[in-house]
Design an enzyme around this catalytic site. Structure first.
Site, PDB file in Angstrom:
ATOM      1  N   CYS A 141       0.261  27.331  45.559  1.00 28.19           N
ATOM      2  CA  CYS A 141      -0.331  27.039  44.254  1.00 28.19           C
ATOM      3  C   CYS A 141      -1.227  28.211  43.886  1.00 28.19           C
ATOM      4  O   CYS A 141      -2.196  28.509  44.597  1.00 28.19           O
ATOM      5  CB  CYS A 141      -1.131  25.740  44.303  1.00 28.19           C
ATOM      6  SG  CYS A 141      -1.994  25.378  42.753  1.00 28.19           S
TER       7      CYS A 141
ATOM      8  N   HIS B  23      10.734  28.059  39.970  1.00 29.24           N
ATOM      9  CA  HIS B  23      10.305  28.019  38.571  1.00 29.24           C
ATOM     10  C   HIS B  23      11.484  28.280  37.648  1.00 29.24           C
ATOM     11  O   HIS B  23      12.326  29.132  37.925  1.00 29.24           O
ATOM     12  CB  HIS B  23       9.225  29.068  38.289  1.00 29.24           C
ATOM     13  CG  HIS B  23       7.938  28.785  38.994  1.00 29.24           C
ATOM     14  ND1 HIS B  23       6.945  28.036  38.418  1.00 29.24           N
ATOM     15  CD2 HIS B  23       7.507  29.133  40.224  1.00 29.24           C
ATOM     16  CE1 HIS B  23       5.938  27.937  39.282  1.00 29.24           C
ATOM     17  NE2 HIS B  23       6.259  28.594  40.380  1.00 29.24           N
TER      18      HIS B  23
ATOM     19  N   GLU C 290       4.628  20.740  35.941  1.00 27.73           N
ATOM     20  CA  GLU C 290       4.644  21.083  37.361  1.00 27.73           C
ATOM     21  C   GLU C 290       5.382  20.032  38.181  1.00 27.73           C
ATOM     22  O   GLU C 290       5.177  18.828  37.997  1.00 27.73           O
ATOM     23  CB  GLU C 290       3.207  21.228  37.889  1.00 27.73           C
ATOM     24  CG  GLU C 290       2.504  22.473  37.389  1.00 27.73           C
ATOM     25  CD  GLU C 290       1.319  22.838  38.264  1.00 27.73           C
ATOM     26  OE1 GLU C 290       1.509  22.979  39.487  1.00 27.73           O
ATOM     27  OE2 GLU C 290       0.199  22.962  37.725  1.00 27.73           O
TER      28      GLU C 290
ATOM     29  N   CYS D  61      -0.975  26.783  35.604  1.00 28.02           N
ATOM     30  CA  CYS D  61      -0.201  26.938  36.831  1.00 28.02           C
ATOM     31  C   CYS D  61      -0.178  28.416  37.178  1.00 28.02           C
ATOM     32  O   CYS D  61       0.357  29.225  36.402  1.00 28.02           O
ATOM     33  CB  CYS D  61       1.222  26.405  36.647  1.00 28.02           C
ATOM     34  SG  CYS D  61       2.266  26.597  38.113  1.00 28.02           S
TER      35      CYS D  61
ATOM     36  N   GLY E 252       3.307  29.592  38.198  1.00 20.97           N
ATOM     37  CA  GLY E 252       4.080  29.530  36.969  1.00 20.97           C
ATOM     38  C   GLY E 252       3.765  30.688  36.032  1.00 20.97           C
ATOM     39  O   GLY E 252       4.651  31.208  35.346  1.00 20.97           O
TER      40      GLY E 252
END
Length: 276
Positions: free
Chosen positions: A74, A162, A211, A220, A223
């Site tokens: 993350c 992603h 997410e 994110c 992301g």
């Protein structure tokens, strides 16, 4: 169940951080992550992050999503993690290594309090992201049909999968409706995070995210990194851009060494004790 925790947020992506450096028995807390993250009956968070010892790095980070599933990495969480271990006195170094499910990540706390993170190299091969049906080929502006509508997707792994979709108007995207259908689409064997991106100019984009395991979040980090890579693969931006999220702005750079660098804030919200 009783434990101390600190809540941190990074661009509105918020986490309950638990120092388990000297006590690795976190199974009960991990099993109750969904309850802890509940925004009405719990502490309220997008995930629970454990600070753990590592045999191959200075620290190990484990993150459990708000639905109880485990994430490999993350980006916003790693910035919170970096600030937290420093504030807890677990290290006096501003730059250190963190073992994650996506490999070794290197955050560095800057003099202005932001965190600059070497996020490693993006993974672009379809079967490694993974995206079904592409083998070792890159997935750049490929067709995907979701809920009866065709989209162009560019897929990237930053240690987690992603799917980036470029749109003309970010405000027209019904994220709460289409997000979960992308997440669970058969094209993604391990599900996917989905970023919808409106390119404002060659150095600034607007992104919203669904997410995997958490739903709509304000930001994110991985992301944003995937968004930067997708923009550059599609020749839409320069190699260093600002990504505007619902909760703030991150700076993303795809450097000449093929590493992705992310810079952004992380702020402590409060300290507390969970008693249940």
């Amino acid at each position: 169940m009783k434990f101390n925790f600190v809540k941190w947020q990074a661009c509105g992506n918020d986490f309950v951080l638990i120092n388990a450096f000297h006590n690795e028995d976190v199974s009960e807390i991990r099993d109750n992550a969904e309850k802890i993250c509940d925004r009405h009956f719990g502490a309220g968070a997008d995930g629970v992050i454990f600070i753990l010892p590592s045999e191959i790095a200075d620290f190990r980070m484990q993150i459990i999503n708000s639905d109880g599933s485990e994430a490999e990495m993350c980006g916003n969480g790693i910035r919170c993690f970096a600030k937290a271990v420093h504030e807890l006195g677990l290290t006096d170094k501003c730059k250190f290594t963190v073992e994650t499910g996506a490999g070794i990540i290197i955050p560095e706390i800057q003099p202005d309090g932001t965190v600059h993170v070497d996020m490693g190299e993006p993974v672009l091969e379809g079967d490694k992201i993974p995206v079904a049906g592409f083998g070792s080929n890159k997935v750049i502006s490929e067709n995907i049909t979701v809920d009866g509508q065709n989209y162009k997707m560019t897929c990237v792994s930053m240690g987690n999968p992603h799917c980036v979709v470029f749109v003309d108007d970010i405000n027209a995207v019904e994220l709460e409706k289409i997000g979960p259908k992308f997440e669970t689409h058969s094209a993604f064997p391990r599900k996917t995070n989905t970023e919808f991106v409106e390119v404002k100019n060659d150095s600034y984009v607007r992104m919203r995210v669904w997410e995997r395991g958490a739903g709509i979040t304000l930001a994110c980090g991985t992301g944003s990194c995937a968004t930067g890579v997708a923009c550059m693969l599609n020749n839409l931006t320069q190699k260093k851009i600002n990504v505007e999220l619902d909760g703030g702005v991150l700076t993303i750079e795809w450097a000449d060494n093929n590493h992705i660098y992310m810079t952004g804030p992380a702020t402590k919200v409060y300290e507390a004790v969970w008693v249940d």
